[in-house]
Design a protein around this motif. Structure first.
Motif, PDB file in Angstrom:
ATOM      1  N   HIS A  77       0.826  -1.217   0.000  1.00  0.00           N
ATOM      2  CA  HIS A  77       0.000   0.000   0.000  1.00  0.00           C
ATOM      3  C   HIS A  77       0.850   1.251   0.000  1.00  0.00           C
ATOM      4  O   HIS A  77       0.390   2.324  -0.386  1.00  0.00           O
ATOM      5  CB  HIS A  77      -0.961   0.022   1.195  1.00  0.00           C
ATOM      6  N   ALA A  78       2.092   1.114   0.439  1.00  0.00           N
ATOM      7  CA  ALA A  78       3.013   2.258   0.500  1.00  0.00           C
ATOM      8  C   ALA A  78       4.407   1.734   0.819  1.00  0.00           C
ATOM      9  O   ALA A  78       4.582   0.600   1.267  1.00  0.00           O
ATOM     10  CB  ALA A  78       2.568   3.249   1.573  1.00  0.00           C
ATOM     11  N   GLY A  79       5.394   2.605   0.621  1.00  0.00           N
ATOM     12  CA  GLY A  79       6.761   2.279   0.982  1.00  0.00           C
ATOM     13  C   GLY A  79       7.557   1.671  -0.156  1.00  0.00           C
ATOM     14  O   GLY A  79       7.112   0.733  -0.807  1.00  0.00           O
ATOM     15  N   THR A  80       8.739   2.221  -0.389  1.00  0.00           N
ATOM     16  CA  THR A  80       9.669   1.648  -1.362  1.00  0.00           C
ATOM     17  C   THR A  80      10.648   0.751  -0.610  1.00  0.00           C
ATOM     18  O   THR A  80      10.807   0.866   0.616  1.00  0.00           O
ATOM     19  CB  THR A  80      10.457   2.747  -2.080  1.00  0.00           C
ATOM     20  N   PRO A  81      11.348  -0.152  -1.318  1.00  0.00           N
ATOM     21  CA  PRO A  81      12.344  -0.971  -0.630  1.00  0.00           C
ATOM     22  C   PRO A  81      13.352  -0.141   0.160  1.00  0.00           C
ATOM     23  O   PRO A  81      13.699  -0.491   1.295  1.00  0.00           O
ATOM     24  CB  PRO A  81      13.013  -1.730  -1.781  1.00  0.00           C
ATOM     25  N   ALA A  82      13.818   0.968  -0.419  1.00  0.00           N
ATOM     26  CA  ALA A  82      14.786   1.811   0.287  1.00  0.00           C
ATOM     27  C   ALA A  82      14.173   2.413   1.546  1.00  0.00           C
ATOM     28  O   ALA A  82      14.841   2.507   2.589  1.00  0.00           O
ATOM     29  CB  ALA A  82      15.293   2.919  -0.637  1.00  0.00           C
ATOM     30  N   GLU A  83      12.910   2.817   1.466  1.00  0.00           N
ATOM     31  CA  GLU A  83      12.236   3.382   2.642  1.00  0.00           C
ATOM     32  C   GLU A  83      12.061   2.327   3.733  1.00  0.00           C
ATOM     33  O   GLU A  83      12.221   2.618   4.929  1.00  0.00           O
ATOM     34  CB  GLU A  83      10.874   3.947   2.251  1.00  0.00           C
ATOM     35  N   LEU A  84      11.773   1.099   3.341  1.00  0.00           N
ATOM     36  CA  LEU A  84      11.574   0.048   4.326  1.00  0.00           C
ATOM     37  C   LEU A  84      12.878  -0.315   5.015  1.00  0.00           C
ATOM     38  O   LEU A  84      12.906  -0.556   6.223  1.00  0.00           O
ATOM     39  CB  LEU A  84      10.952  -1.185   3.674  1.00  0.00           C
ATOM     40  N   VAL A  85      13.970  -0.357   4.250  1.00  0.00           N
ATOM     41  CA  VAL A  85      15.279  -0.604   4.855  1.00  0.00           C
ATOM     42  C   VAL A  85      15.619   0.503   5.851  1.00  0.00           C
ATOM     43  O   VAL A  85      16.035   0.239   6.980  1.00  0.00           O
ATOM     44  CB  VAL A  85      16.372  -0.696   3.771  1.00  0.00           C
TER      45      VAL A  85
END
Length: 255
Positions: free
Chosen positions: A42-50
């Motif tokens: 629903h939201a969040g990029t891989p970089a943001e999640l890391v």
């Protein structure tokens, strides 16, 4: 939890939805004890999640997998009639991805919390509740499921042998039956920091919260959600944390 009375021994977890690319995650991590980290559907990029998992680990904040419908354009807030097997696979995929990211930064996923429309759907939708529970069971059954007290999802989880975490909401309106007021209706979201803080203190100490019709309802909650994407979210969260401390309530995640 109703009528327990004031006590310095009271402990409550504060959680917030983070990693969504909205709001001030850094500030919220100074307040909460658990972070519901978006898993990309629903939201969040891989970089943001890391980055979010790394920041949560550095802050000593527990990480939960915030799973949702595959609905980035609707921010996961639209019901989707997904076949149970497909929903189970979607949830498996999301938890697995976040577990890999968490391990990479020296942390771990400690629980699962559905997001938005999926969260609200499995309060009553039996097939979708079973699908979410099935995913956690297939992953080994060690992750607790966070949800609304009395919901079908938590009953199904307990029946499957899973631990559950009951949750209440600091800034969301309640119906007299204990469900949340839909965001499309008046009274769905509270906006006054002082009122939100008083409400949370009463909820934690007395186990009750006022519904939109003025009646008091019993709410048994181990965790309180502080939405990070609403206007004034950080101010609300800080007011809640301060008010809980002044009332002798310890903010901590039950590991």
């Amino acid at each position: 939890m109703g009528g327990r009375g004031r006590s310095a021994d009271l402990i409550i977890d504060l959680n917030a939805d983070l990693g969504e690319g909205v709001g001030d995650d850094e500030a919220m991590l100074d307040v909460v004890s658990s972070a519901n980290v978006a898993c990309g559907f629903h939201a969040g990029t891989p970089a943001e999640l890391v980055a979010t998992c790394r920041a949560a680990a550095a802050a000593g904040v527990r990480i939960g997998a915030q799973v949702s419908y595959p609905d980035r354009s609707g921010f996961g807030r639209r019901f989707m009639d997904i076949a149970p097997d497909d929903l189970t696979a979607d949830v498996l995929y999301q938890i697995g991805a976040l577990e890999g990211i968490a391990r990479a930064v020296g942390a771990e996923v400690a629980y699962v919390k559905p997001h938005g429309a999926l969260y609200n759907s499995i309060v009553e939708h039996e097939r979708q509740a079973d699908a979410v529970v099935a995913a956690i069971v297939e992953l080994g059954g060690s992750l607790p499921l966070m949800g609304l007290p009395g919901s079908v999802s938590l009953r199904r989880a307990e029946r499957a042998g899973l631990a559950v975490i009951t949750e209440a909401f600091a800034d969301r309106g309640y119906r007299p039956d204990g469900t949340l007021v839909p965001r499309t209706e008046p009274g769905a979201v509270l906006t006054d920091s002082a009122a939100i803080a008083r409400r949370v203190v009463g909820l934690v100490i007395d186990g009750t919260v006022a519904a939109v019709d003025g009646s008091d309802i019993a709410v048994d909650a181990e965790s309180i959600c502080l939405h990070g994407d609403t206007p004034g979210a950080v101010e609300h969260a800080r007011a809640v944390r301060e008010a809980l401390g002044e009332s002798g309530v310890v903010v901590a995640a039950r590991r």
